[in-house]
Design a protein around this motif. Structure first.
Motif, PDB file in Angstrom:
ATOM      1  N   ALA A  68       0.826  -1.193   0.000  1.00  0.00           N
ATOM      2  CA  ALA A  68       0.000   0.000   0.000  1.00  0.00           C
ATOM      3  C   ALA A  68       0.871   1.259   0.000  1.00  0.00           C
ATOM      4  O   ALA A  68       0.636   2.201  -0.764  1.00  0.00           O
ATOM      5  CB  ALA A  68      -0.909  -0.007   1.221  1.00  0.00           C
ATOM      6  N   VAL A  69       1.896   1.244   0.825  1.00  0.00           N
ATOM      7  CA  VAL A  69       2.803   2.387   0.891  1.00  0.00           C
ATOM      8  C   VAL A  69       3.512   2.581  -0.437  1.00  0.00           C
ATOM      9  O   VAL A  69       3.597   3.674  -0.984  1.00  0.00           O
ATOM     10  CB  VAL A  69       3.848   2.187   2.023  1.00  0.00           C
ATOM     11  N   PHE A  70       3.987   1.474  -0.986  1.00  0.00           N
ATOM     12  CA  PHE A  70       4.732   1.531  -2.241  1.00  0.00           C
ATOM     13  C   PHE A  70       3.866   2.116  -3.358  1.00  0.00           C
ATOM     14  O   PHE A  70       4.267   3.014  -4.078  1.00  0.00           O
ATOM     15  CB  PHE A  70       5.189   0.114  -2.622  1.00  0.00           C
ATOM     16  N   LEU A  71       2.660   1.602  -3.489  1.00  0.00           N
ATOM     17  CA  LEU A  71       1.813   2.042  -4.593  1.00  0.00           C
ATOM     18  C   LEU A  71       1.385   3.491  -4.429  1.00  0.00           C
ATOM     19  O   LEU A  71       1.236   4.224  -5.397  1.00  0.00           O
ATOM     20  CB  LEU A  71       0.592   1.120  -4.700  1.00  0.00           C
ATOM     21  N   HIS A  72       1.191   3.891  -3.182  1.00  0.00           N
ATOM     22  CA  HIS A  72       0.803   5.273  -2.936  1.00  0.00           C
ATOM     23  C   HIS A  72       1.944   6.225  -3.295  1.00  0.00           C
ATOM     24  O   HIS A  72       1.728   7.297  -3.838  1.00  0.00           O
ATOM     25  CB  HIS A  72       0.435   5.449  -1.461  1.00  0.00           C
ATOM     26  N   GLY A  73       3.159   5.790  -3.014  1.00  0.00           N
ATOM     27  CA  GLY A  73       4.295   6.689  -3.160  1.00  0.00           C
ATOM     28  C   GLY A  73       4.980   6.618  -4.515  1.00  0.00           C
ATOM     29  O   GLY A  73       5.930   7.327  -4.754  1.00  0.00           O
ATOM     30  N   SER A  74       4.532   5.767  -5.408  1.00  0.00           N
ATOM     31  CA  SER A  74       5.247   5.619  -6.669  1.00  0.00           C
ATOM     32  C   SER A  74       4.446   6.215  -7.818  1.00  0.00           C
ATOM     33  O   SER A  74       3.223   6.247  -7.798  1.00  0.00           O
ATOM     34  CB  SER A  74       5.498   4.147  -6.952  1.00  0.00           C
ATOM     35  N   GLN A  75       5.160   6.631  -8.800  1.00  0.00           N
ATOM     36  CA  GLN A  75       4.527   7.106 -10.027  1.00  0.00           C
ATOM     37  C   GLN A  75       4.704   6.000 -11.069  1.00  0.00           C
ATOM     38  O   GLN A  75       5.734   5.884 -11.702  1.00  0.00           O
ATOM     39  CB  GLN A  75       5.201   8.396 -10.488  1.00  0.00           C
ATOM     40  N   LEU A  76       3.708   5.170 -11.215  1.00  0.00           N
ATOM     41  CA  LEU A  76       3.833   4.076 -12.153  1.00  0.00           C
ATOM     42  C   LEU A  76       3.296   4.497 -13.512  1.00  0.00           C
ATOM     43  O   LEU A  76       2.119   4.750 -13.669  1.00  0.00           O
ATOM     44  CB  LEU A  76       3.062   2.855 -11.644  1.00  0.00           C
ATOM     45  N   GLN A  77       4.177   4.595 -14.446  1.00  0.00           N
ATOM     46  CA  GLN A  77       3.789   4.967 -15.800  1.00  0.00           C
ATOM     47  C   GLN A  77       3.983   3.739 -16.680  1.00  0.00           C
ATOM     48  O   GLN A  77       5.069   3.258 -16.836  1.00  0.00           O
ATOM     49  CB  GLN A  77       4.666   6.116 -16.310  1.00  0.00           C
ATOM     50  N   SER A  78       2.918   3.245 -17.254  1.00  0.00           N
ATOM     51  CA  SER A  78       3.041   2.073 -18.099  1.00  0.00           C
ATOM     52  C   SER A  78       1.954   2.103 -19.140  1.00  0.00           C
ATOM     53  O   SER A  78       0.872   2.680 -18.923  1.00  0.00           O
ATOM     54  CB  SER A  78       2.905   0.804 -17.264  1.00  0.00           C
ATOM     55  N   ILE A  79       2.261   1.496 -20.277  1.00  0.00           N
ATOM     56  CA  ILE A  79       1.233   1.383 -21.310  1.00  0.00           C
ATOM     57  C   ILE A  79       0.060   0.549 -20.797  1.00  0.00           C
ATOM     58  O   ILE A  79      -1.033   0.590 -21.343  1.00  0.00           O
ATOM     59  CB  ILE A  79       1.797   0.736 -22.592  1.00  0.00           C
ATOM     60  N   LEU A  80       0.287  -0.199 -19.756  1.00  0.00           N
ATOM     61  CA  LEU A  80      -0.784  -1.025 -19.193  1.00  0.00           C
ATOM     62  C   LEU A  80      -1.645  -0.258 -18.193  1.00  0.00           C
ATOM     63  O   LEU A  80      -2.629  -0.790 -17.695  1.00  0.00           O
ATOM     64  CB  LEU A  80      -0.186  -2.258 -18.510  1.00  0.00           C
ATOM     65  N   GLY A  81      -1.267   0.987 -17.900  1.00  0.00           N
ATOM     66  CA  GLY A  81      -2.082   1.839 -17.035  1.00  0.00           C
ATOM     67  C   GLY A  81      -2.291   1.245 -15.661  1.00  0.00           C
ATOM     68  O   GLY A  81      -1.366   0.663 -15.072  1.00  0.00           O
ATOM     69  N   ASN A  82      -3.510   1.392 -15.156  1.00  0.00           N
ATOM     70  CA  ASN A  82      -3.801   0.927 -13.792  1.00  0.00           C
ATOM     71  C   ASN A  82      -3.634  -0.575 -13.637  1.00  0.00           C
ATOM     72  O   ASN A  82      -3.351  -1.059 -12.544  1.00  0.00           O
ATOM     73  CB  ASN A  82      -5.223   1.317 -13.396  1.00  0.00           C
ATOM     74  N   ASP A  83      -3.848  -1.292 -14.742  1.00  0.00           N
ATOM     75  CA  ASP A  83      -3.690  -2.749 -14.662  1.00  0.00           C
ATOM     76  C   ASP A  83      -2.271  -3.109 -14.224  1.00  0.00           C
ATOM     77  O   ASP A  83      -2.052  -4.090 -13.516  1.00  0.00           O
ATOM     78  CB  ASP A  83      -3.969  -3.397 -16.021  1.00  0.00           C
ATOM     79  N   PHE A  84      -1.314  -2.300 -14.672  1.00  0.00           N
ATOM     80  CA  PHE A  84       0.089  -2.531 -14.310  1.00  0.00           C
ATOM     81  C   PHE A  84       0.268  -2.420 -12.797  1.00  0.00           C
ATOM     82  O   PHE A  84       0.844  -3.304 -12.154  1.00  0.00           O
ATOM     83  CB  PHE A  84       0.953  -1.497 -15.049  1.00  0.00           C
ATOM     84  N   SER A  85      -0.262  -1.322 -12.242  1.00  0.00           N
ATOM     85  CA  SER A  85      -0.149  -1.107 -10.786  1.00  0.00           C
ATOM     86  C   SER A  85      -0.839  -2.230 -10.017  1.00  0.00           C
ATOM     87  O   SER A  85      -0.307  -2.737  -9.023  1.00  0.00           O
ATOM     88  CB  SER A  85      -0.782   0.222 -10.385  1.00  0.00           C
ATOM     89  N   GLN A  86      -2.015  -2.590 -10.496  1.00  0.00           N
ATOM     90  CA  GLN A  86      -2.769  -3.630  -9.780  1.00  0.00           C
ATOM     91  C   GLN A  86      -2.058  -4.979  -9.853  1.00  0.00           C
ATOM     92  O   GLN A  86      -2.032  -5.738  -8.880  1.00  0.00           O
ATOM     93  CB  GLN A  86      -4.176  -3.728 -10.360  1.00  0.00           C
ATOM     94  N   ALA A  87      -1.483  -5.267 -11.026  1.00  0.00           N
ATOM     95  CA  ALA A  87      -0.791  -6.550 -11.166  1.00  0.00           C
ATOM     96  C   ALA A  87       0.434  -6.599 -10.257  1.00  0.00           C
ATOM     97  O   ALA A  87       0.710  -7.632  -9.622  1.00  0.00           O
ATOM     98  CB  ALA A  87      -0.375  -6.762 -12.625  1.00  0.00           C
ATOM     99  N   ILE A  88       1.139  -5.483 -10.166  1.00  0.00           N
ATOM    100  CA  ILE A  88       2.296  -5.446  -9.262  1.00  0.00           C
ATOM    101  C   ILE A  88       1.842  -5.633  -7.818  1.00  0.00           C
ATOM    102  O   ILE A  88       2.434  -6.417  -7.051  1.00  0.00           O
ATOM    103  CB  ILE A  88       3.074  -4.126  -9.425  1.00  0.00           C
ATOM    104  N   ALA A  89       0.785  -4.919  -7.457  1.00  0.00           N
ATOM    105  CA  ALA A  89       0.278  -5.034  -6.077  1.00  0.00           C
ATOM    106  C   ALA A  89      -0.131  -6.467  -5.777  1.00  0.00           C
ATOM    107  O   ALA A  89       0.108  -6.981  -4.673  1.00  0.00           O
ATOM    108  CB  ALA A  89      -0.897  -4.084  -5.890  1.00  0.00           C
TER     109      ALA A  89
END
Lengths: 407, 382
Positions: free
Chosen positions: B21-42
């Motif tokens: 939760a901390v990581f995702l809140h504090g990171s700027q995830l830029q990917s062609i996969l958009g939010n799916d990228f963040s969710q998959a990492i989480a």
């Protein structure tokens, strides 16, 4: 130890030449027979002079297992680093010896093993589309042929008492879209069938709580369901490959190192020397055909080709009649040292690798065997060789070799 | 909390959830996969070793492998405090993305490697990529890592440093260098190898202190274990020890007569207590070992046991590990239990079981245990 990576930085070409005789997809090859009747690897080869050595490549760690051949790729596993926790899967071009891709992770299960062995002890397996790498630590990885993860199970974490600190070495088996693993030890002891595509557990059966290093053997009989033979120090069990349902059980202890061999309706087990059984389709039982104390496989698994059965123990090769187990002759391999790998048969030639990297090539005749060549790789070989077309693919302690006729 | 872990690299699942939760809140995830990228990492960061974990991980990993090479750094960063299974999934995804990125991100990867706050396993992988087929470059980087917080990198750095130390001709300089490496080393085989080199130079070191082995014991036995039948038998001495009612002057009915406490100090540098020697090679038998430790403040510790015999370990009356395994090798740090020391007196009890196997290799009945921190640094209470 240095992790020498030779990563292919461009897109991996998927079009590799393949033919039926080029594929060697698991421990002991097609049907676990250790037999490739069409192949003619070189009789003579030598590491020092490079004679008939197409290529050799350093891998990023050690292994006690063998390599497999899949669609022009040679696949081998390694382990190295602190407590051998760093575990690798390497793909090498069969044609050039170039490393195509490598994957590596950290072992989550117990990595301990005898110094002679390695965490990377089991031989990997493939269904032709995916590669399955298994380790003594019970980490189980499925990759596609580009080296991308398909699924991963840390069986050592899921079943924390699974493990043997002497080292596990049972090789996985692919049969009927199922990956079968035999994880037998004093703790969490089981055999399991895992869906090759999804990694989901299809079945899991409890096994005797004893150390066991033998591998599950395929048994595919014409017109019948796909079966798997599990042997241990206290039983022989035949299960349905896809469901794990027990089809037959013998309360008979077998070798905990040598694996069973099934050909057509017959099963050969390293028990009481060697015992041969016939599958009785009427009773769904195993009928004993013969048993011979004089025909005992040591660390190697039995080999049957034609009407001949071969067992290797303590540097002595025993050749017998597969119909009745009667001994034809014995041949001693001079200065053989220890032999852990299972030999392969190509045409009438038997290739036997010792733990010093020596390879005896014998022509197996009706009344005698002739040692036609003694070759040296100069490095420990514990895993069984793979055969791909007219080449041998050998995983030695730190290297991978392709033995083929020099052009 | 006291729990048993069989692997060094694990972290509690709860930590991974919070950290995700901390990581995702504090990171700027830029990917062609958009939010799916963040969710998959989480998702991958929290994967548990289970059937359900596998079902969650497979689609997430499949999706992440469709990302571009430019997405590599967030995947590596996400390995920090991920679950052990999650870290391996992320590592394999990262490896695939690195093949796509080629050398384009090498300067960022170099920064990632140098930042010791990043995950050690991820940094180790980055070292492999950056130094593939370049031994000189690898050695240059490892030269500064003999005290790295990543034990894996530290191990590799010390292996290299040991090779270089062999070239030091001056004995005093060589001894100084080896002493420094000895103090830095945590992996047991490496520690022992350095100790031997120092001993050969006439400078023996105190391995008992370095590892934190317990070498002074109160022992009682033998009790019956014929037929391996009493691993789970709670003998009166066991219930007294666990219940903190034992007295070192007490006597119990043993296997073949009264069993009394003895005091034993081992001078073995690896802390090995040889029960076979102390108990006349008794077979089918059990011995209990007991010791107390005084801590000034509460402290998270690890109890690391090595034994070739079936065993149970209790810390302050709580069972922290139990392994009914006979004669399958013995290693330092073979069984690892996490425990919490409390201020004041803490009580350690071991149950060590010998069976009746007759093979020559099945005669050992011995153990070694140490108290240490999570990175293997010795804990030395009173």
């Amino acid at each position: 130890m240095r992790y020498g990576l030779g990563l292919l930085l461009s897109v991996i070409p998927l079009q590799y030449a393949s033919s039926e005789t080029s594929q060697w997809l698991q421990f002991r090859g097609p049907a676990a027979s250790s037999h490739q009747p069409q192949a003619s690897p070189p009789i003579q080869f030598d590491a020092a002079s490079g004679k008939n050595v197409s290529w050799q490549v350093d891998l990023p760690g050690r292994s006690a297992g063998g390599a497999i051949a899949v669609d022009g790729q040679v696949i081998a596993t390694s382990s190295s680093g602190m407590d051998q926790r760093r575990i690798f899967i390497s793909s090498v071009s069969s044609k050039t010896g170039e490393i195509l891709w490598e994957q590596n992770i950290v072992a989550r299960g117990r990595p301990f093993c005898h110094p002679y062995s390695a965490n990377a002890a089991p031989t990997p397996a493939s269904d032709g589309e995916r590669i399955f790498a298994f380790y003594s630590s019970n980490d189980l990885v499925a990759l596609n042929l580009k080296g991308e993860v398909v699924w991963y199970r840390s069986l050592g974490s899921e079943f924390p008492k699974a493990g043997n600190d002497t080292g596990m070495s049972s090789s996985p088996l692919v049969i009927d879209d199922t990956l079968v693993v035999q994880v037998e030890c004093q703790g969490d002891s089981f055999a399991a069938g895992i869906d090759t595509k999804s990694g989901e557990l299809l079945w899991k059966i409890e096994r005797p709580h004893q150390a066991n290093w033998s591998s599950p053997a395929p048994w595919v009989r014409q017109g019948s369901e796909s079966m798997v033979v599990l042997t241990s120090g206290v039983d022989v069990k035949v299960v349905n490959a896809r469901s794990g349902v027990t089809l037959a059980t013998l309360d008979k202890g077998a070798s905990t190192i040598s694996s069973a061999l099934a050909i057509d309706d017959r099963l050969y087990v390293a028990a009481d020397g060697m015992t041969a059984y016939q599958w009785n389709a009427t009773t769904n039982k195993l009928d004993k055909l013969w048993q011979s104390n004089k025909l005992e496989p040591g660390n190697s698994s039995p080999i049957v080709f034609g009407a001949t059965v071969v067992a290797l123990k303590g540097g002595v090769l025993t050749v017998a009649d597969a119909q009745d187990g009667s001994i034809r002759y014995k041949t001693r391999l001079p200065d053989s040292g220890s032999i852990w790998s299972t030999p392969v048969v190509c045409k009438d030639n038997l290739y036997v690798f010792t733990d010093t990297g020596r390879c005896f090539v014998l022509t197996i005749g009706e009344k005698s065997a002739e040692i036609v060549a003694t070759n040296e790789l100069g490095e420990m070989v514990l895993g069984s060789p793979a055969v791909s077309d007219d080449s041998l693919l050998v995983r030695s302690n730190t290297k991978l070799w392709k033995i083929a006729k020099s052009e | 909390m006291i729990c048993m872990l069989n692997f060094i690299f694990s972290k509690p699942l709860l930590v991974a959830h919070v950290a995700a939760a901390v990581f995702l809140h504090g990171s700027q995830l830029q990917s062609i996969l958009g939010n799916d990228f963040s969710q998959a990492i989480a998702t991958l960061r929290t994967i548990a070793p289970s059937e359900n974990g596998n079902r969650q991980a497979v689609p997430a990993a499949t999706l992440l492998q469709q990302a571009s090479g430019a997405d590599l750094i967030p995947v590596l960063t996400a390995m920090k405090d991920a679950t052990p299974v999650g870290r391996n999934y992320l590592a394999m995804v990262a490896n695939s993305l690195y093949r796509k990125s080629g050398s384009a991100l090498n300067s960022q990867l170099d920064e990632f490697l140098q930042n010791t706050n990043n995950d050690g396993e991820a940094r180790h992988m980055v070292l492999q990529w950056l130094t593939a087929n370049d031994t000189k470059k690898r050695n240059e980087k490892l030269a500064y890592m003999t005290e790295d917080p990543s034990l894996e990198l530290r191990f590799a750095a010390i292996e290299l440093a040991l090779t270089r130390a062999e070239d030091i001709s001056d004995k005093a300089s060589k001894t100084t260098r080896l002493n420094s490496l000895f103090n830095s080393a945590r992996q047991p085989t490496q520690v022992i190898a350095i100790a031997k080199k120092l001993s050969d130079l006439g400078q023996p070191v105190d391995m008992i202190k370095h590892f934190g082995f317990v070498n002074r014991w109160n022992l009682i036995g033998p009790f019956d274990n014929i037929g391996e039948a009493h691993f789970d038998t709670v003998y009166p001495v066991e219930s007294d020890l666990i219940g903190n009612k034992s007295s070192l002057s007490a006597e119990y009915a043993g296997k073949s007569g009264p069993a009394r406490w003895i005091q034993h100090t081992t001078d073995n540098q690896e802390g090995v207590v040889n029960l076979a020697e102390l108990y006349n090679k008794e077979k089918g038998a059990i011995v209990y070992a007991f010791q107390t430790f005084e801590f000034e403040t509460a402290k998270d510790i690890e109890l690391r046991l090595g034994t070739i015999n079936a065993n149970k370990v209790w810390w302050n009356g709580e069972l922290v590990t139990s392994n009914e395994v006979y004669h399958a090798s013995m290693e330092i740090d073979q069984y690892i239990a996490i425990a919490k020391a409390k201020p004041g007196i803490n009580r350690l009890v071991l149950k060590l079981c010998q069976n009746e196997q007759t093979q020559g290799w099945a005669q050992d009945w011995k153990f070694q245990i140490r108290l240490c921190e999570a990175d293997g640094t010795a804990v030395l209470p009173k």
